[in-house]
Design an enzyme around this catalytic site. Sequence first.
Site, PDB file in Angstrom:
ATOM      1  N   ASN A 214       0.849  -1.204   0.000  1.00  0.00           N
ATOM      2  CA  ASN A 214       0.000   0.000   0.000  1.00  0.00           C
ATOM      3  C   ASN A 214       0.879   1.247   0.000  1.00  0.00           C
ATOM      4  O   ASN A 214       2.104   1.155   0.017  1.00  0.00           O
ATOM      5  CB  ASN A 214      -0.954  -0.021   1.195  1.00  0.00           C
ATOM      6  CG  ASN A 214      -0.206  -0.074   2.503  1.00  0.00           C
ATOM      7  OD1 ASN A 214       0.521   0.848   2.855  1.00  0.00           O
ATOM      8  ND2 ASN A 214      -0.351  -1.182   3.237  1.00  0.00           N
ATOM      9  N   ASP A 283      -4.193  -6.174   5.273  1.00  0.00           N
ATOM     10  CA  ASP A 283      -5.217  -6.989   5.939  1.00  0.00           C
ATOM     11  C   ASP A 283      -5.264  -8.402   5.364  1.00  0.00           C
ATOM     12  O   ASP A 283      -5.674  -9.331   6.041  1.00  0.00           O
ATOM     13  CB  ASP A 283      -6.587  -6.323   5.783  1.00  0.00           C
ATOM     14  CG  ASP A 283      -6.662  -5.030   6.586  1.00  0.00           C
ATOM     15  OD1 ASP A 283      -6.111  -5.024   7.708  1.00  0.00           O
ATOM     16  OD2 ASP A 283      -7.233  -4.043   6.091  1.00  0.00           O
ATOM     17  N   PRO A 309      -2.483 -11.542  10.569  1.00  0.00           N
ATOM     18  CA  PRO A 309      -2.792 -11.332  11.988  1.00  0.00           C
ATOM     19  C   PRO A 309      -3.073  -9.852  12.253  1.00  0.00           C
ATOM     20  O   PRO A 309      -2.417  -8.987  11.662  1.00  0.00           O
ATOM     21  CB  PRO A 309      -1.517 -11.764  12.715  1.00  0.00           C
ATOM     22  CG  PRO A 309      -0.461 -11.902  11.693  1.00  0.00           C
ATOM     23  CD  PRO A 309      -1.114 -12.030  10.349  1.00  0.00           C
ATOM     24  N   ILE A 311      -2.250  -7.255  14.372  1.00  0.00           N
ATOM     25  CA  ILE A 311      -1.170  -7.111  15.359  1.00  0.00           C
ATOM     26  C   ILE A 311      -1.662  -6.354  16.592  1.00  0.00           C
ATOM     27  O   ILE A 311      -1.456  -6.780  17.737  1.00  0.00           O
ATOM     28  CB  ILE A 311       0.038  -6.383  14.716  1.00  0.00           C
ATOM     29  CG1 ILE A 311       0.519  -7.181  13.497  1.00  0.00           C
ATOM     30  CG2 ILE A 311       1.151  -6.181  15.724  1.00  0.00           C
ATOM     31  CD1 ILE A 311       1.545  -6.472  12.638  1.00  0.00           C
ATOM     32  N   LYS A 341     -13.661   0.874  16.661  1.00  0.00           N
ATOM     33  CA  LYS A 341     -12.324   0.260  16.681  1.00  0.00           C
ATOM     34  C   LYS A 341     -11.787   0.163  18.102  1.00  0.00           C
ATOM     35  O   LYS A 341     -11.162  -0.826  18.478  1.00  0.00           O
ATOM     36  CB  LYS A 341     -11.381   1.085  15.803  1.00  0.00           C
ATOM     37  CG  LYS A 341     -10.190   0.314  15.341  1.00  0.00           C
ATOM     38  CD  LYS A 341      -9.559   0.933  14.119  1.00  0.00           C
ATOM     39  CE  LYS A 341     -10.483   0.852  12.911  1.00  0.00           C
ATOM     40  NZ  LYS A 341      -9.900   1.309  11.681  1.00  0.00           N
ATOM     41  N   LYS A 345     -11.097  -3.722  19.155  1.00  0.00           N
ATOM     42  CA  LYS A 345      -9.733  -4.168  19.409  1.00  0.00           C
ATOM     43  C   LYS A 345      -9.377  -4.061  20.895  1.00  0.00           C
ATOM     44  O   LYS A 345      -8.275  -4.432  21.295  1.00  0.00           O
ATOM     45  CB  LYS A 345      -8.739  -3.353  18.573  1.00  0.00           C
ATOM     46  CG  LYS A 345      -9.050  -3.420  17.071  1.00  0.00           C
ATOM     47  CD  LYS A 345      -7.849  -3.090  16.212  1.00  0.00           C
ATOM     48  CE  LYS A 345      -8.270  -3.026  14.743  1.00  0.00           C
ATOM     49  NZ  LYS A 345      -7.181  -3.281  13.816  1.00  0.00           N
TER      50      LYS A 345
HETATM   51  O1  C5P Z   1      -8.656  -2.687  11.485  1.00  0.00           O
HETATM   52  P1  C5P Z   1      -7.970  -1.526  10.869  1.00  0.00           P
HETATM   53  O2  C5P Z   1      -6.962  -1.931   9.813  1.00  0.00           O
HETATM   54  O3  C5P Z   1      -8.879  -0.463  10.377  1.00  0.00           O
HETATM   55  O4  C5P Z   1      -7.165  -0.865  12.087  1.00  0.00           O
HETATM   56  C1  C5P Z   1      -6.100   0.003  11.905  1.00  0.00           C
HETATM   57  C2  C5P Z   1      -5.188  -0.060  13.099  1.00  0.00           C
HETATM   58  O5  C5P Z   1      -4.891  -1.424  13.390  1.00  0.00           O
HETATM   59  C3  C5P Z   1      -3.860   0.586  12.828  1.00  0.00           C
HETATM   60  O6  C5P Z   1      -3.402   1.092  14.061  1.00  0.00           O
HETATM   61  C4  C5P Z   1      -2.987  -0.556  12.350  1.00  0.00           C
HETATM   62  O7  C5P Z   1      -1.615  -0.347  12.609  1.00  0.00           O
HETATM   63  C5  C5P Z   1      -3.523  -1.732  13.139  1.00  0.00           C
HETATM   64  N1  C5P Z   1      -3.487  -3.006  12.422  1.00  0.00           N
HETATM   65  C6  C5P Z   1      -2.639  -4.013  12.851  1.00  0.00           C
HETATM   66  N2  C5P Z   1      -2.616  -5.226  12.192  1.00  0.00           N
HETATM   67  C7  C5P Z   1      -3.412  -5.448  11.130  1.00  0.00           C
HETATM   68  C8  C5P Z   1      -4.277  -4.437  10.690  1.00  0.00           C
HETATM   69  C9  C5P Z   1      -4.285  -3.241  11.350  1.00  0.00           C
HETATM   70  O8  C5P Z   1      -1.894  -3.812  13.809  1.00  0.00           O
HETATM   71  N3  C5P Z   1      -3.362  -6.607  10.522  1.00  0.00           N
END
Ligand code: C5P
Length: 432
Positions: A214, A283, A309, A311, A341, A345
Amino acid sequence: MTDPSRFLAGRRILLGVTGSIAAYKAGEVVRRLREAGAEVRVIMTAGAGEFVRPLTFQALSGHPVHRDLLDEAAEAGMGHIELARWADAILVAPASADFLARLAQGRADDLLAAVCLASAVPLAVAPAMNAKMWASPATADNVRTLGARGVVLLGPDEGPQACGDTGAGRLLAPETLVARFGELFASGLLAGRRLVITAGPTREAIDPVRYLSNRSSGKMGFQLARAAAEAGGQVVLISGPVSLETPPGVERVDVESAQEMYEAVLAALPGTAIFIGAAAVADYRPARPAAAKIKKTAETLTLELERTPDILAEVKARRPDLFCVGFAAETDDLERHARDKLVRKGIDMVAANRVGPAAPEAGGVFGSDDNALHLFWPGGEASLPLASKARLARQLIEHIATRLEAFHAARPEPAKVVPLGGTTTAGMQEVE
Ligand code: C5P
């Protein structure tokens, strides 16, 4: 003396030069600020123009000098509000007795005074004047007033003066001045805390030569790492592929894929108090990356993707004692998505920004040096208006430090950094 580049590299510094015989030394201040890696713009007052020509500062700073408040051409280019917004910090050197008085009064009748009034960034003044003017009760009152408002006083020095008097009132030596000014950025807010910060994009292999990725530049995460280190934190920055320099004092771990980032984060967690997920983690990844380069034989190619995953969610689930901050880039309904979110999370703060056509700045967020953020945490929020990512990062770190106190007030002793060779705090959960 600290190497000023540690704090000043990449900073946007506005230097105000006022009417004092020491104005000629301001050229050396510009030179040293630029040597330390800062971008410098100069505002001269009318009084300064009596001592030095603007061309000097134009040549040294590499930018036209700003002089007039009510100059239509200048206001159309970079007017007083834009200059105030542009700066990461303002240094007035030399600051004359008259300018200190006008600053204390909150005057806005020339460009420099108006910019100082319109700006909320750190402001430092380096007085230079005759010893008797410095010692006068009026100047002392003004300096006290400015100090109470958070204006930082650098100097003055003592010694023989241009007018023949001896005493306090000399401009600090430019080298000392720039070093002390740089230290303004060192807050100590996160002293003794260990942070893990992710930044940049990830690359998910399709075959040995191709990948999915990206547009993340990593700038926000790198600025956060820098701001956290400046605030006294011990920072581990886990970065996807980016072309950015590692901020001073930061330990960097380079990774490529989401899986590698995940593993590097888990390995860095022991002893950590704060996790900030600023990376744009993919993702999805190709479920079965090809072992050899895929040949261009078929008309269409279908890739099966699987989830990577999460993270951030994983870190919080394993280590609820960590203060976890996530980012959210949303095209619409910022608050609802960001709050969702927070809950989904289980994290402690979300820094949300608008992306797409509704974004506050024309150029979008990815790769840009500027951004605007809205912070949400359980029971609160704060808005950080459009500013450089460097300034936003410092503001975000300040909010994190404040929220961290509330977070720990409701929990057991936080994880503290243990010196090399020591053991980690008893009672902490560690990830194996
Ligand atoms: O779920 P989403 O991608 O919208 O959430 C964004 C946040 O989650 C960001 O802080 C990003 O660094 C973290 N993230 C992560 N691992 C992923 C996807 C997103 O740590 N696989």
